[in-house]
Design a protein around this motif. Structure first.
Motif, mmCIF file in Angstrom:
data_model
loop_
_atom_site.group_PDB
_atom_site.id
_atom_site.type_symbol
_atom_site.label_atom_id
_atom_site.label_comp_id
_atom_site.label_asym_id
_atom_site.label_seq_id
_atom_site.Cartn_x
_atom_site.Cartn_y
_atom_site.Cartn_z
ATOM 1 N N ASP A 18 -42.694 24.444 3.695
ATOM 2 C CA ASP A 18 -43.877 25.292 3.478
ATOM 3 C C ASP A 18 -43.521 26.670 2.923
ATOM 4 O O ASP A 18 -44.409 27.465 2.620
ATOM 5 C CB ASP A 18 -44.638 25.484 4.807
ATOM 6 C CG ASP A 18 -45.199 24.187 5.354
ATOM 7 O OD1 ASP A 18 -45.483 23.282 4.540
ATOM 8 O OD2 ASP A 18 -45.334 24.079 6.588
ATOM 9 N N VAL A 19 -42.241 26.953 2.799
ATOM 10 C CA VAL A 19 -41.802 28.304 2.417
ATOM 11 C C VAL A 19 -41.996 28.541 0.923
ATOM 12 O O VAL A 19 -41.623 27.716 0.090
ATOM 13 C CB VAL A 19 -40.318 28.516 2.792
ATOM 14 C CG1 VAL A 19 -39.798 29.821 2.204
ATOM 15 C CG2 VAL A 19 -40.151 28.503 4.306
ATOM 16 N N ASP A 20 -42.594 29.685 0.603
ATOM 17 C CA ASP A 20 -42.672 30.161 -0.778
ATOM 18 C C ASP A 20 -42.433 31.657 -0.755
ATOM 19 O O ASP A 20 -43.346 32.443 -0.483
ATOM 20 C CB ASP A 20 -44.032 29.837 -1.414
ATOM 21 C CG ASP A 20 -44.112 30.284 -2.870
ATOM 22 O OD1 ASP A 20 -43.118 30.867 -3.371
ATOM 23 O OD2 ASP A 20 -45.156 30.073 -3.504
ATOM 24 N N LEU A 21 -41.207 32.062 -1.011
ATOM 25 C CA LEU A 21 -40.854 33.480 -0.969
ATOM 26 C C LEU A 21 -41.102 34.188 -2.290
ATOM 27 O O LEU A 21 -40.841 35.392 -2.401
ATOM 28 C CB LEU A 21 -39.386 33.640 -0.555
ATOM 29 C CG LEU A 21 -39.077 33.277 0.899
ATOM 30 C CD1 LEU A 21 -37.579 33.356 1.164
ATOM 31 C CD2 LEU A 21 -39.833 34.184 1.861
ATOM 32 N N TYR A 22 -41.631 33.466 -3.279
ATOM 33 C CA TYR A 22 -41.911 34.087 -4.573
ATOM 34 C C TYR A 22 -43.324 34.666 -4.640
ATOM 35 O O TYR A 22 -43.531 35.725 -5.216
ATOM 36 C CB TYR A 22 -41.715 33.082 -5.705
ATOM 37 C CG TYR A 22 -41.714 33.731 -7.071
ATOM 38 C CD1 TYR A 22 -40.530 34.208 -7.625
ATOM 39 C CD2 TYR A 22 -42.895 33.896 -7.802
ATOM 40 C CE1 TYR A 22 -40.519 34.829 -8.871
ATOM 41 C CE2 TYR A 22 -42.893 34.515 -9.036
ATOM 42 C CZ TYR A 22 -41.711 34.982 -9.567
ATOM 43 O OH TYR A 22 -41.712 35.599 -10.792
ATOM 44 N N ASP A 23 -44.287 33.996 -4.050
ATOM 45 C CA ASP A 23 -45.693 34.382 -4.157
ATOM 46 C C ASP A 23 -45.928 35.767 -3.549
ATOM 47 O O ASP A 23 -45.756 35.955 -2.341
ATOM 48 C CB ASP A 23 -46.558 33.348 -3.444
ATOM 49 C CG ASP A 23 -48.051 33.642 -3.560
ATOM 50 O OD1 ASP A 23 -48.427 34.593 -4.267
ATOM 51 O OD2 ASP A 23 -48.838 32.906 -2.936
ATOM 52 N N PRO A 24 -46.341 36.768 -4.349
ATOM 53 C CA PRO A 24 -46.558 38.115 -3.800
ATOM 54 C C PRO A 24 -47.612 38.155 -2.694
ATOM 55 O O PRO A 24 -47.528 38.987 -1.783
ATOM 56 C CB PRO A 24 -47.012 38.926 -5.021
ATOM 57 C CG PRO A 24 -46.495 38.171 -6.194
ATOM 58 C CD PRO A 24 -46.554 36.729 -5.807
ATOM 59 N N GLN A 25 -48.603 37.271 -2.776
ATOM 60 C CA GLN A 25 -49.671 37.278 -1.776
ATOM 61 C C GLN A 25 -49.146 36.947 -0.385
ATOM 62 O O GLN A 25 -49.715 37.360 0.628
ATOM 63 C CB GLN A 25 -50.769 36.288 -2.181
ATOM 64 C CG GLN A 25 -52.017 36.323 -1.313
ATOM 65 C CD GLN A 25 -52.781 37.645 -1.391
ATOM 66 O OE1 GLN A 25 -52.544 38.449 -2.296
ATOM 67 N NE2 GLN A 25 -53.693 37.873 -0.461
ATOM 68 N N THR A 26 -48.041 36.210 -0.326
ATOM 69 C CA THR A 26 -47.435 35.849 0.953
ATOM 70 C C THR A 26 -47.159 37.081 1.803
ATOM 71 O O THR A 26 -47.319 37.058 3.029
ATOM 72 C CB THR A 26 -46.113 35.093 0.705
ATOM 73 O OG1 THR A 26 -46.380 33.911 -0.043
ATOM 74 C CG2 THR A 26 -45.432 34.713 2.009
#
Length: 421
Positions: A18-26
């Motif tokens: 589930d990890v997405d360290l690219y998306d700024p909204q995260t």
């Protein structure tokens, strides 16, 4: 919303799928420390897939991050230092202090340090202190947006050390913020992030072009004058840097100033609003302010990541990184590594030693770190001298950025004036 920088629940590990360290909204929606803690434990060197784009390695343990940022022979800064560069590179590669590796890096760094050295800092400290005192005066009047106020703090430094006239400070701070976080609505200058970035670049370079031309005619001891004098050792030519290289380095320095100092200031004050018991000690023990500043840098980790590109195959954290792969050292994770910091999720102004990587490391250790520490020290000395503390008057708003751990808004009010010391 308030994005807490506190202890993640131990019984709730994050699913790596589930990890997405690219998306700024995260980074607006939630604190990423639960993710980074899970990665340190289960996948300290982990491959981040990206649909229809170049993937990258995520490095999360302190020792591995330190190796990435210090070993410039294996992990190069030449092609880019932030996630936006992954797969595309940076057009300024090889031309600025941040986008060159040694020995070329020293051609800019060593002369630049003359304008930022200890003697210069000592000489300018009274002027900077006066500017900082002036900066915090709006806190006298009740509620203030401290994060917005702190936009000017790095310009207090840049104005003194780069020779930028005060009439440009507020505009440059806004344009620099737009360059750092073009996805954030608070800094939108155009219809979309790409247009915002173009407009911010245009405005910044136009101002710096005028300043450079003025300094060519009227040289001084400031950083812009030093950059003009630097010979083009990077290309082996005994001649000054071209105007474009000077402008690129002015841009690099101003972004560096605006990505660290104001965000450490805001996050540190936020931490103090949640720990009011620290305030009397800070006022009575001025030596404690030094510990506050260092812990504030570790705690906030204003730069989430530092990107490098591998120049050779290398084993790291049980993974094989191939030459040409992009690698992101997650400094924010390193600064909570349980193997290095006791009680890493505790805000501890007595932490000794404090081996944080908040200013990077190795040859690219932040050249402005002494000035940042000076500004933050003067700021909190003035705040604890004047006021009995601060309290939140509304929820903080977090910056929409995968690069910078910033606060767009921090509404606070002082809870009382101190008697004159």
């Amino acid at each position: 919303m308030t994005v807490e920088l506190t202890l993640p629940p131990f019984d709730m590990p994050v699913e790596l799928s589930d990890v997405d360290l690219y998306d700024p909204q995260t980074y607006v929606l939630a604190d990423q420390h639960p993710t980074w803690r899970t990665m340190r434990a289960k996948a300290p060197v982990w491959w981040q897939e990206r649909a229809d784009a170049t993937g990258f390695w995520c490095v999360t343990r302190h020792a591995d991050c330190e190796k990435v940022v210090k070993d410039y022979r294996t992990f190069s800064s030449q092609e880019g230092t932030i996630l936006a560069s992954v797969g595309v590179g940076d057009t300024a590669g090889g031309q600025t202090i941040t986008l060159t590796d040694p020995p070329e890096h020293a051609a800019i760094r060593v002369p630049s340090m003359r304008a930022l050295g200890h003697a210069v800092v000592q000489e300018r400290t009274p002027f900077i202190r006066a500017r900082v005192t002036e900066l915090v005066e709006p806190c006298d009047d009740g509620e203030v947006d401290f994060a917005r106020l702190m936009r000017r703090l790095p310009m207090v430094l840049a104005g003194e050390f780069m020779g930028i006239p005060p009439e440009h400070w507020d505009d440059i701070a806004l344009w620099a913020a737009a360059c750092v976080a073009p996805d954030d609505p608070a800094y939108a200058l155009g219809a979309n992030p790409a247009q915002t970035l173009r407009l911010a670049h245009h405005q910044l370079f136009a101002v710096f072009r005028d300043l450079v031309r003025h300094r060519r005619a009227h040289p001084g001891k400031d950083l812009i004058s030093v950059l003009i004098e630097i010979t083009d050792a990077m290309s082996g030519r005994d001649k000054p840097l071209g105007e474009w290289q000077v402008l690129l380095n002015c841009y690099s320095f101003i972004l560096g100033a605006n990505t660290t100092t104001p965000n450490v200031a805001s996050h540190t004050l936020l931490a103090l609003t949640q720990r009011p018991e620290l305030w009397p000690r800070l006022r009575d023990d001025r030596g404690a302010v030094e510990g506050l500043v260092e812990e504030g840098v570790r705690w906030s980790s204003p730069t989430h990541h530092l990107v490098r590109r591998a120049t050779a195959d290398v084993e790291l954290g049980g993974a094989t990184i191939r030459a040409g792969d992009w690698v992101s050292a997650w400094v924010a994770s390193a600064n909570r590594d349980e193997a290095v910091f006791d009680d890493p999720y505790t805000f501890d102004i007595d932490r000794r030693p404090n081996r944080h990587l908040g200013f990077g490391g190795g040859p690219h250790y932040c050249i402005g770190a002494p000035m940042s520490r000076l500004a933050l020290t003067l700021l909190f000395e003035e705040l604890v001298r004047r006021y009995a503390g601060f309290e939140l008057t509304g929820p903080p708003t977090h910056l929409r950025s995968n690069w910078i751990n910033g606060l767009v808004s921090l509404p606070v009010r002082q809870v009382g004036r101190n008697a004159p010391c």
